[in-house]
Design a protein around this motif. Structure first.
Motif, short mmCIF file in Angstrom:
data_model
loop_
_atom_site.label_atom_id
_atom_site.label_comp_id
_atom_site.label_asym_id
_atom_site.label_seq_id
_atom_site.Cartn_x
_atom_site.Cartn_y
_atom_site.Cartn_z
N VAL A 77 72.36 18.29 74.89
CA VAL A 77 71.49 17.14 74.55
C VAL A 77 70.89 16.49 75.80
O VAL A 77 69.66 16.34 75.88
N PRO A 78 71.68 16.08 76.79
CA PRO A 78 71.06 15.46 77.97
C PRO A 78 70.15 16.43 78.75
O PRO A 78 69.16 16.00 79.36
N TRP A 79 70.48 17.71 78.72
CA TRP A 79 69.67 18.74 79.39
C TRP A 79 68.28 18.81 78.75
O TRP A 79 67.26 18.74 79.44
N ALA A 80 68.28 18.96 77.41
CA ALA A 80 67.00 19.05 76.69
C ALA A 80 66.21 17.76 76.81
O ALA A 80 64.98 17.78 77.00
N GLN A 81 66.90 16.62 76.72
CA GLN A 81 66.19 15.34 76.80
C GLN A 81 65.60 15.11 78.19
O GLN A 81 64.51 14.54 78.31
N ALA A 82 66.26 15.58 79.22
CA ALA A 82 65.71 15.45 80.57
C ALA A 82 64.42 16.25 80.71
O ALA A 82 63.46 15.81 81.36
N LEU A 83 64.38 17.42 80.08
CA LEU A 83 63.16 18.23 80.11
C LEU A 83 62.04 17.56 79.32
O LEU A 83 60.89 17.47 79.77
N ILE A 84 62.37 17.07 78.13
CA ILE A 84 61.37 16.41 77.29
C ILE A 84 60.82 15.18 77.99
O ILE A 84 59.60 14.93 78.00
N ASN A 85 61.70 14.41 78.62
CA ASN A 85 61.27 13.19 79.30
C ASN A 85 60.43 13.49 80.55
O ASN A 85 59.64 12.66 80.99
N THR A 86 60.60 14.68 81.11
CA THR A 86 59.80 15.06 82.27
C THR A 86 58.34 15.27 81.87
O THR A 86 57.42 14.81 82.56
N ASN A 87 58.11 15.96 80.75
CA ASN A 87 56.75 16.16 80.27
C ASN A 87 56.79 16.66 78.83
O ASN A 87 56.86 17.87 78.59
N GLU A 88 56.72 15.75 77.88
CA GLU A 88 56.82 16.13 76.47
C GLU A 88 55.63 16.98 76.02
O GLU A 88 55.71 17.69 75.01
N ASN A 89 54.55 16.95 76.78
CA ASN A 89 53.37 17.73 76.43
C ASN A 89 53.50 19.20 76.81
O ASN A 89 52.58 19.98 76.54
N ARG A 90 54.59 19.57 77.45
CA ARG A 90 54.80 20.96 77.86
C ARG A 90 56.08 21.54 77.26
O ARG A 90 56.62 22.51 77.77
N MET A 91 56.53 20.96 76.15
CA MET A 91 57.74 21.43 75.49
C MET A 91 57.39 22.23 74.23
O MET A 91 56.49 21.88 73.48
N LEU A 92 58.14 23.30 74.01
CA LEU A 92 57.99 24.16 72.84
C LEU A 92 59.38 24.36 72.22
O LEU A 92 60.38 24.26 72.92
N TRP A 93 59.42 24.66 70.94
CA TRP A 93 60.71 24.97 70.32
C TRP A 93 60.70 26.41 69.82
O TRP A 93 59.69 26.91 69.31
#
Length: 287
Positions: A223-239
């Motif tokens: 959870v904190p790993w994924a959230q750190a990535l999302i918070n870095t740039n949510e416009n560059r996240m894919l699932w």
């Protein structure tokens, strides 16, 4: 040769409402006809059949209306089966191919017309194309507006960063860096991944939690790993589901993997970006 487990038949509900045109950006198809589509000898594992019909059923049962197929390493650079599936679903599916350095522009054009939008480099499993071909292939695909997708351990990123920044195309990093979460978000590899998505228009796939965590089946430490990535740039996240979940010792429930996205991105606004807007932009889905 490692024999892979088959994906579970049961798919649990995600626990949240999927938006229209949600996209699973990472899955594989494996034909049940091994005579027509033989595996390469230098593969790292032997997967069970995961044919087109099973894949489309998985998409429907998880609530996905779009999907991206990734050329699986056991076929090497023989993309025929994936391309065949893509050609049957031009509005619904896109693909990422594996090629060698001597691929021609004509071959790339044919793949583009079939729905391919990028090339994968893989240094973790046998059958893939490695970093030696990176610059040559990036130069060949730039005119198509494609990207390069990397199956690698993010601990390799600091050393590779100068080369990666110079590529004429964006990159996509598989499985949140395929690096154990036990290394922590302060690891130089994680920091390098953040730099690429924050400053160089790269993307990261929020997939493969079971490849970076031993906390089966909840993967709470992700959870904190994924959230750190999302918070870095949510416009560059894919699932991505990473179905049919090859080369792992325990088989997760695909629906419960999707359910984790609600923990990683609690706001529906963020989930809509990750599931709809971002993949539409990267893979060129029509509105």
């Amino acid at each position: 040769m490692q024999l892979c487990l088959a994906p579970l038949q049961e798919i649990a509900p995600a626990g949240f409402e999927l938006p229209a045109n949600a996209c699973d950006t990472h899955a594989h198809v494996v034909s049940d006809d091994t005579n027509t589509y033989p595996f390469v000898a230098n593969r790292s594992y032997t997967p069970p059949a995961a044919p087109e019909s099973n894949y489309l059923s998985m998409l429907e049962r998880t609530g996905m209306q779009r999907g991206v197929l990734i050329q699986i390493s056991v076929y090497g650079d023989d993309n025929r089966y994936m391309l065949k599936v893509l050609q049957r679903h031009p509005d619904k599916l896109r693909g990422i191919a594996v090629v060698r350095e001597d691929v021609t522009q004509t071959q790339l054009q044919q793949m583009h017309e079939a729905g391919v939008r990028g090339l994968r480099l893989n240094v973790l499993f046998g059958g893939g194309t490695g970093f030696d071909a990176m610059e040559t292939l990036a130069g060949k695909i730039a005119e198509f507006g494609w990207h390069m997708q990397f199956l690698m351990d993010a601990r390799q990123l600091p050393e590779l960063l100068p080369r990666l920044k110079r590529l004429p195309v964006p990159g996509v990093i598989d499985h949140m860096g395929h690096m154990p979460v036990a290394e922590s978000i302060n690891h130089p590899g994680f920091r390098a991944m953040q730099e690429l998505i924050e400053k160089h228009d790269w993307w990261v796939k929020l997939s493969g939690a079971y490849r970076i965590s031993d906390d089966f089946p909840d993967f709470a430490d992700v959870v904190p790993w994924a959230q750190a990535l999302i918070n870095t740039n949510e416009n560059r996240m894919l699932w991505g589901s990473d179905w049919p979940h090859v080369s792992i010792p325990r088989m997760p429930n695909t629906g419960l993997l999707l359910a984790q996205l609600a923990k990683w991105a609690p706001e529906s606004r963020q989930r809509n970006k990750i599931l709809v807007d971002n993949p539409a932009a990267l893979y060129g889905f029509k509105a």
